[in-house]
Scaffold this active site. Structure first.
Site, PDB file in Angstrom:
ATOM      1  N   CYS A   8      46.399  37.827  49.199  1.00  0.00           N
ATOM      2  CA  CYS A   8      47.144  38.197  47.998  1.00  0.00           C
ATOM      3  C   CYS A   8      46.664  37.309  46.860  1.00  0.00           C
ATOM      4  O   CYS A   8      45.624  36.665  46.959  1.00  0.00           O
ATOM      5  CB  CYS A   8      48.658  38.116  48.216  1.00  0.00           C
ATOM      6  SG  CYS A   8      49.340  36.456  48.395  1.00  0.00           S
ATOM      7  N   ASN A  11      48.669  33.307  47.598  1.00  0.00           N
ATOM      8  CA  ASN A  11      48.826  32.918  48.998  1.00  0.00           C
ATOM      9  C   ASN A  11      50.104  32.113  49.236  1.00  0.00           C
ATOM     10  O   ASN A  11      50.143  31.197  50.044  1.00  0.00           O
ATOM     11  CB  ASN A  11      47.597  32.150  49.499  1.00  0.00           C
ATOM     12  CG  ASN A  11      47.529  32.002  51.015  1.00  0.00           C
ATOM     13  OD1 ASN A  11      47.045  30.996  51.515  1.00  0.00           O
ATOM     14  ND2 ASN A  11      48.008  32.978  51.752  1.00  0.00           N
ATOM     15  N   CYS A  13      53.366  34.138  48.785  1.00  0.00           N
ATOM     16  CA  CYS A  13      54.422  35.138  49.020  1.00  0.00           C
ATOM     17  C   CYS A  13      53.994  36.187  50.042  1.00  0.00           C
ATOM     18  O   CYS A  13      54.400  36.152  51.194  1.00  0.00           O
ATOM     19  CB  CYS A  13      54.825  35.821  47.712  1.00  0.00           C
ATOM     20  SG  CYS A  13      55.607  34.734  46.501  1.00  0.00           S
ATOM     21  N   ARG A  14      53.174  37.137  49.611  1.00  0.00           N
ATOM     22  CA  ARG A  14      52.865  38.295  50.446  1.00  0.00           C
ATOM     23  C   ARG A  14      51.934  37.998  51.613  1.00  0.00           C
ATOM     24  O   ARG A  14      52.227  38.382  52.754  1.00  0.00           O
ATOM     25  CB  ARG A  14      52.255  39.407  49.590  1.00  0.00           C
ATOM     26  CG  ARG A  14      53.205  39.926  48.527  1.00  0.00           C
ATOM     27  CD  ARG A  14      52.525  40.870  47.565  1.00  0.00           C
ATOM     28  NE  ARG A  14      51.564  40.149  46.728  1.00  0.00           N
ATOM     29  CZ  ARG A  14      50.706  40.713  45.907  1.00  0.00           C
ATOM     30  NH1 ARG A  14      50.661  42.032  45.819  1.00  0.00           N
ATOM     31  NH2 ARG A  14      49.889  40.004  45.175  1.00  0.00           N
ATOM     32  N   SER A  15      50.805  37.351  51.361  1.00  0.00           N
ATOM     33  CA  SER A  15      49.854  37.154  52.468  1.00  0.00           C
ATOM     34  C   SER A  15      50.363  36.173  53.521  1.00  0.00           C
ATOM     35  O   SER A  15      50.162  36.421  54.711  1.00  0.00           O
ATOM     36  CB  SER A  15      48.459  36.782  51.956  1.00  0.00           C
ATOM     37  OG  SER A  15      48.467  35.626  51.169  1.00  0.00           O
ATOM     38  N   ASP A 123      54.476  42.255  44.349  1.00  0.00           N
ATOM     39  CA  ASP A 123      54.479  40.796  44.433  1.00  0.00           C
ATOM     40  C   ASP A 123      55.874  40.266  44.098  1.00  0.00           C
ATOM     41  O   ASP A 123      56.295  40.320  42.933  1.00  0.00           O
ATOM     42  CB  ASP A 123      53.451  40.220  43.468  1.00  0.00           C
ATOM     43  CG  ASP A 123      53.215  38.738  43.675  1.00  0.00           C
ATOM     44  OD1 ASP A 123      54.058  38.074  44.319  1.00  0.00           O
ATOM     45  OD2 ASP A 123      52.184  38.241  43.183  1.00  0.00           O
TER      46      ASP A 123
END
Length: 159
Positions: A8, A11, A13-15, A123
């Site tokens: 993401c 690095n 939140c999402r990934s 995000d």
């Protein structure tokens, strides 16, 4: 060893959420000896920081460990060292494509959620909706694991 990298922007939140969820699924399926999981960001703002508080909170609420996950920036050699490089959105994918040619699969997490109305994982750093992101990421991770098992002929439990 099949290597999977989630990517993401920062690095945090999402990934890392995808890394933790996917690792949890892999462990529950008894496949940790066959599949390795990591995450990275296209940006360098958060290097060596733990996942965002919102990500950690949801993972903890769902009994998914985030221990040891630290932000790092994606490197060009990641494209050839990982069999699956999974971007969270079109911009991340575009940034990865600029790094070089992938040695394996390079695409978006949404590729593994058939009949979904979403293409990009929002995000939550900007939207604040960590729950929506968690649900989308979890669906994508389940789809990705099913795809990997089918493509590589891996049954659910192989020890």
């Amino acid at each position: 060893m099949i290597r999977v990298l989630f990517v993401c922007l920062g690095n945090i939140c999402r990934s890392p959420m995808a890394e933790a969820i996917f690792r949890d699924l892999v462990q529950k399926e008894g496949l940790s000896h066959l599949i390795e999981v990591d995450s990275a960001g296209t940006g360098d703002w958060h290097i060596d920081k733990p996942p965002h508080e919102g990500t950690r909170k949801l993972l903890t609420e769902n009994s998914i460990s985030h221990t040891g996950i630290r932000a790092r920036q994606v490197e060009s050699n990641d494209l050839t060292e990982f069999h699956y490089v999974i971007a969270m959105d079109a911009k991340n994918l575009q940034d990865l494509q600029k790094l070089g040619k992938a040695g394996g699969y390079l695409g978006r997490l949404s590729d593994f959620v058939p009949d979904s109305s979403w293409e990009d994982v929002p995000d939550p750093y900007y939207t604040g909706n960590f729950q929506e992101t968690y649900e989308l990421v979890a669906d994508g991770c389940r789809g990705l694991l099913a795809y990997i098992r089918k493509k590589h002929g891996i049954s659910s439990i192989q020890k």
